[in-house]
Motif scaffolding. Structure first.
Motif, PDB file in Angstrom:
ATOM      1  N   VAL A  76       0.833  -1.200   0.000  1.00 50.79           N
ATOM      2  CA  VAL A  76       0.000   0.000   0.000  1.00 50.79           C
ATOM      3  C   VAL A  76       0.873   1.257   0.000  1.00 50.79           C
ATOM      4  CG1 VAL A  76      -1.710   1.312   1.323  1.00 50.79           C
ATOM      5  CG2 VAL A  76      -1.966  -1.161   1.063  1.00 50.79           C
ATOM      6  N   ASN A  77       1.995   1.223   0.713  1.00 51.19           N
ATOM      7  CA  ASN A  77       2.914   2.362   0.679  1.00 51.19           C
ATOM      8  C   ASN A  77       3.520   2.543  -0.705  1.00 51.19           C
ATOM      9  OD1 ASN A  77       3.881   3.979   3.285  1.00 51.19           O
ATOM     10  ND2 ASN A  77       3.105   1.987   3.939  1.00 51.19           N
ATOM     11  N   HIS A  78       3.813   1.452  -1.385  1.00 48.87           N
ATOM     12  CA  HIS A  78       4.368   1.536  -2.737  1.00 48.87           C
ATOM     13  C   HIS A  78       3.381   2.230  -3.672  1.00 48.87           C
ATOM     14  CE1 HIS A  78       6.450   0.344  -6.436  1.00 48.87           C
ATOM     15  NE2 HIS A  78       5.279  -0.065  -6.892  1.00 48.87           N
ATOM     16  N   VAL A  79       2.126   1.804  -3.628  1.00 54.86           N
ATOM     17  CA  VAL A  79       1.104   2.417  -4.484  1.00 54.86           C
ATOM     18  C   VAL A  79       0.905   3.880  -4.108  1.00 54.86           C
ATOM     19  CG1 VAL A  79      -1.321   2.357  -5.177  1.00 54.86           C
ATOM     20  CG2 VAL A  79      -0.062   0.213  -4.878  1.00 54.86           C
ATOM     21  N   GLY A  80       0.765   4.148  -2.811  1.00 60.83           N
ATOM     22  CA  GLY A  80       0.505   5.509  -2.362  1.00 60.83           C
ATOM     23  C   GLY A  80       1.629   6.474  -2.687  1.00 60.83           C
ATOM     24  N   ARG A  81       2.864   6.049  -2.465  1.00 60.71           N
ATOM     25  CA  ARG A  81       3.990   6.952  -2.729  1.00 60.71           C
ATOM     26  C   ARG A  81       4.199   7.188  -4.217  1.00 60.71           C
ATOM     27  NH1 ARG A  81       7.956   4.539   2.050  1.00 60.71           N
ATOM     28  NH2 ARG A  81       6.951   5.695   3.759  1.00 60.71           N
ATOM     29  N   TRP A  82       3.876   6.186  -5.034  1.00 62.04           N
ATOM     30  CA  TRP A  82       3.928   6.397  -6.484  1.00 62.04           C
ATOM     31  C   TRP A  82       2.928   7.471  -6.897  1.00 62.04           C
ATOM     32  CZ3 TRP A  82       6.344   6.420 -10.800  1.00 62.04           C
ATOM     33  CH2 TRP A  82       5.652   6.457 -12.016  1.00 62.04           C
ATOM     34  N   LEU A  83       1.732   7.415  -6.352  1.00 61.55           N
ATOM     35  CA  LEU A  83       0.722   8.426  -6.668  1.00 61.55           C
ATOM     36  C   LEU A  83       1.137   9.797  -6.153  1.00 61.55           C
ATOM     37  CD1 LEU A  83      -2.483   6.368  -5.771  1.00 61.55           C
ATOM     38  CD2 LEU A  83      -1.709   6.978  -8.073  1.00 61.55           C
ATOM     39  N   ALA A  84       1.664   9.857  -4.926  1.00 61.64           N
ATOM     40  CA  ALA A  84       2.087  11.132  -4.346  1.00 61.64           C
ATOM     41  C   ALA A  84       3.203  11.769  -5.172  1.00 61.64           C
ATOM     42  CB  ALA A  84       2.539  10.926  -2.910  1.00 61.64           C
ATOM     43  N   ALA A  85       4.013  10.933  -5.807  1.00 61.65           N
ATOM     44  CA  ALA A  85       5.109  11.448  -6.635  1.00 61.65           C
ATOM     45  C   ALA A  85       4.596  12.159  -7.881  1.00 61.65           C
ATOM     46  CB  ALA A  85       6.037  10.303  -7.042  1.00 61.65           C
ATOM     47  N   GLN A  86       3.342  11.946  -8.234  1.00 58.29           N
ATOM     48  CA  GLN A  86       2.746  12.600  -9.406  1.00 58.29           C
ATOM     49  C   GLN A  86       2.174  13.975  -9.069  1.00 58.29           C
ATOM     50  OE1 GLN A  86       3.378  10.485 -11.942  1.00 58.29           O
ATOM     51  NE2 GLN A  86       3.952   9.009 -10.353  1.00 58.29           N
ATOM     52  N   THR A  87       2.286  14.405  -7.828  1.00 55.47           N
ATOM     53  CA  THR A  87       1.630  15.627  -7.368  1.00 55.47           C
ATOM     54  C   THR A  87       2.618  16.771  -7.161  1.00 55.47           C
ATOM     55  OG1 THR A  87       1.844  15.258  -4.974  1.00 55.47           O
ATOM     56  CG2 THR A  87       0.066  14.089  -6.114  1.00 55.47           C
ATOM     57  N   GLU A  88       2.066  17.921  -6.764  1.00 60.07           N
ATOM     58  CA  GLU A  88       2.902  19.098  -6.537  1.00 60.07           C
ATOM     59  C   GLU A  88       3.589  19.107  -5.179  1.00 60.07           C
ATOM     60  OE1 GLU A  88      -1.397  20.471  -5.602  1.00 60.07           O
ATOM     61  OE2 GLU A  88      -0.373  19.014  -6.867  1.00 60.07           O
ATOM     62  N   ARG A  89       3.331  18.084  -4.342  1.00 58.46           N
ATOM     63  CA  ARG A  89       3.988  18.017  -3.030  1.00 58.46           C
ATOM     64  C   ARG A  89       4.625  16.626  -2.837  1.00 58.46           C
ATOM     65  NH1 ARG A  89       0.433  20.240   1.830  1.00 58.46           N
ATOM     66  NH2 ARG A  89       2.492  20.795   2.586  1.00 58.46           N
ATOM     67  N   PRO A  90       5.512  16.252  -3.742  1.00 59.36           N
ATOM     68  CA  PRO A  90       6.084  14.897  -3.666  1.00 59.36           C
ATOM     69  C   PRO A  90       7.036  14.706  -2.491  1.00 59.36           C
ATOM     70  CG  PRO A  90       7.215  16.164  -5.354  1.00 59.36           C
ATOM     71  CD  PRO A  90       6.064  17.015  -4.878  1.00 59.36           C
ATOM     72  N   ASP A  91       7.550  15.802  -1.944  1.00 56.47           N
ATOM     73  CA  ASP A  91       8.584  15.702  -0.914  1.00 56.47           C
ATOM     74  C   ASP A  91       8.045  15.657   0.516  1.00 56.47           C
ATOM     75  OD1 ASP A  91      10.576  15.727  -2.862  1.00 56.47           O
ATOM     76  OD2 ASP A  91      10.624  17.914  -2.906  1.00 56.47           O
ATOM     77  N   LEU A  92       6.728  15.650   0.683  1.00 60.56           N
ATOM     78  CA  LEU A  92       6.182  15.446   2.030  1.00 60.56           C
ATOM     79  C   LEU A  92       6.563  14.043   2.515  1.00 60.56           C
ATOM     80  CD1 LEU A  92       2.538  16.905   1.832  1.00 60.56           C
ATOM     81  CD2 LEU A  92       4.444  17.800   3.173  1.00 60.56           C
ATOM     82  N   PRO A  93       6.638  13.837   3.811  1.00 61.59           N
ATOM     83  CA  PRO A  93       6.963  12.492   4.331  1.00 61.59           C
ATOM     84  C   PRO A  93       5.751  11.560   4.235  1.00 61.59           C
ATOM     85  CG  PRO A  93       6.581  13.987   6.158  1.00 61.59           C
ATOM     86  CD  PRO A  93       6.543  14.840   4.904  1.00 61.59           C
ATOM     87  N   TRP A  94       5.386  11.197   3.024  1.00 61.50           N
ATOM     88  CA  TRP A  94       4.178  10.407   2.787  1.00 61.50           C
ATOM     89  C   TRP A  94       4.272   9.035   3.449  1.00 61.50           C
ATOM     90  CZ3 TRP A  94       0.013  12.673   0.708  1.00 61.50           C
ATOM     91  CH2 TRP A  94       0.199  13.842  -0.052  1.00 61.50           C
ATOM     92  N   GLN A  95       3.223   8.671   4.160  1.00 60.25           N
ATOM     93  CA  GLN A  95       3.104   7.357   4.780  1.00 60.25           C
ATOM     94  C   GLN A  95       1.681   6.846   4.582  1.00 60.25           C
ATOM     95  OE1 GLN A  95       5.332   6.983   8.762  1.00 60.25           O
ATOM     96  NE2 GLN A  95       4.742   9.124   8.743  1.00 60.25           N
ATOM     97  N   PHE A  96       1.568   5.570   4.301  1.00 60.56           N
ATOM     98  CA  PHE A  96       0.265   4.959   4.065  1.00 60.56           C
ATOM     99  C   PHE A  96       0.160   3.710   4.931  1.00 60.56           C
ATOM    100  CE2 PHE A  96       1.533   7.424   0.480  1.00 60.56           C
ATOM    101  CZ  PHE A  96       0.383   8.042   0.007  1.00 60.56           C
TER     102      PHE A  96
END
Length: 276
Positions: A76-96
Motif C-alpha cells: 500500500v505504501n508503494h502504491v501511495g507513494r507512487w501516486l504522491a510522486a505525481q503531485t505538486e507536493r512529492p517531498d512530504l513524508p508520505w506514509q500509508f
C-alpha cells in the motif's frame, strides 16, 4: 488611511458608550482581541503541518492499530507513494497504512499520513480501485482540507495566544486541545465541497499514475450498493456525501474517465498482496 479608520472606529465606540452608558467597555481589550484573532489565522507552515499530522495520527492509531502484515503495508505504501510522486507536493513524508478495522473507511491527516481500513480494502477488486481511494485522500493533504478545518475550529476553541502556544509548545495543554479537536473532527467530516473536490482531483492523480480512471467510481458503486445503516459503513456515510451524489457529481468528468479507462487495473497484483 488604516490609522484614520482605527481612530474613527474607536471614536465611534467611545461615543456609543457615552450615549448608551455601556458599562465596562474596555477598548484596549477589544483591540487586543482583534490582534489575537490575527495571530490565530496565521498560515501554518509545512513543519507545523507535519507535526500536527503526526500527533493526530498517533491518536487515531490508538483507536485502531495497523494490520500486522508487513508485506501488505509495503504494498500500500508503494502504491501511495507512487501516486504522491505525481503531485505538486512529492517531498512530504508520505506514509500509508492499513488499519485493523472491519469498518469501511479511509482518511488522511495533515502532512502526508493516510490510512485505509482493512474493511474497505476487502471491498476492493483491483489496484486501480485502491489508487482511486488513495488519490482521493492525497488530495485532502494537497489542498490542506483537514488542516484548514482544524485551524478554523481551533480559532473558536482557543484564543489567539493559546493557538500560537499550541503550535509552539508541543507538550502544553493548548497543544492537547488542538490535537483533541483535530481527532474529533474525523467523526464530523469535512465540507461537502472538499469531498467532491477530492473525488475529481483524486481521479486525475490515479490516471496520471497510470491507472484506470474508473477505479474510484467503481468503489463508489460498491458503497452505493451497501446498506447505509450497516454499522460497518455508518461513519463513512455520516462523514461523506452519499455515494450516489458523488457519482452524479463526477458525470462532468465523463470524457476524462473514458479517455483513461483503458489503463491497467492490476487485479492480479492487488489480489496477491491484499488477499493473502
Amino acid at each position: 488611511m488604516r490609522n484614520f479608520l482605527l481612530l474613527a472606529a474607536l471614536a465611534f465606540c467611545t461615543n456609543t458608550q457615552a450615549q448608551f452608558r455601556l458599562p465596562n467597555l474596555d477598548i484596549n481589550r477589544m483591540v487586543d482581541t482583534v490582534k489575537n484573532v490575527g495571530k490565530a489565522v496565521k498560515e501554518i507552515d509545512e513543519p507545523e503541518e507535519i507535526a500536527i499530522g503526526r500527533d493526530v495520527a498517533s491518536r487515531l492509531l490508538g483507536a485502531a492499530p495497523l494490520v500486522a502484515d508487513p508485506g501488505l503495508q509495503r504494498y500500500v505504501n508503494h502504491v501511495g507513494r507512487w501516486l504522491a510522486a505525481q503531485t505538486e507536493r512529492p517531498d512530504l513524508p508520505w506514509q500509508f497504512g492499513v488499519l485493523e478495522s472491519p469498518n469501511v473507511n479511509a482518511f488522511a491527516v495533515p502532512g502526508g499520513t493516510i490510512f485505509i481500513t482493512r474493511g474497505l480494502l476487502d471491498k476492493m477488486r483491483n489496484e486501480a480501485e485502491l489508487a482511486g481511494v488513495l488519490g482521493h485522500e492525497i488530495v485532502h493533504v494537497l489542498r490542506k482540507h483537514h488542516l484548514k478545518a482544524i485551524q478554523k475550529g481551533a480559532q473558536t476553541a482557543l484564543a489567539g495566544d493559546a493557538m500560537s502556544a499550541a503550535l509552539r509548545d508541543r507538550g502544553g495543554a493548548a497543544r492537547d486541545k488542538l490535537i483533541a479537536f483535530g481527532t474529533e473532527m474525523y467523526g464530523r467530516g469535512l465540507d461537502k465541497s472538499d469531498e467532491l473536490e477530492a473525488d475529481r482531483l483524486g481521479i486525475v492523480i490515479a490516471a496520471r499514475g497510470g491507472y484506470d480512471a474508473y477505479g474510484l467510481p467503481s468503489v463508489l458503486q460498491t458503497l452505493q450498493a451497501m446498506n447505509p445503516e450497516d454499522s460497518g459503513v455508518a461513519l463513512m456515510f455520516k462523514t461523506h456525501p452519499a455515494p450516489g451524489e458523488r457519482l452524479s457529481a463526477l458525470e462532468t468528468m465523463q470524457p476524462t474517465l473514458d479517455a483513461y479507462a483503458g489503463q491497467p487495473q492490476l487485479a492480479d497484483r492487488f489480489a496477491g498482496a491484499a488477499r493473502r
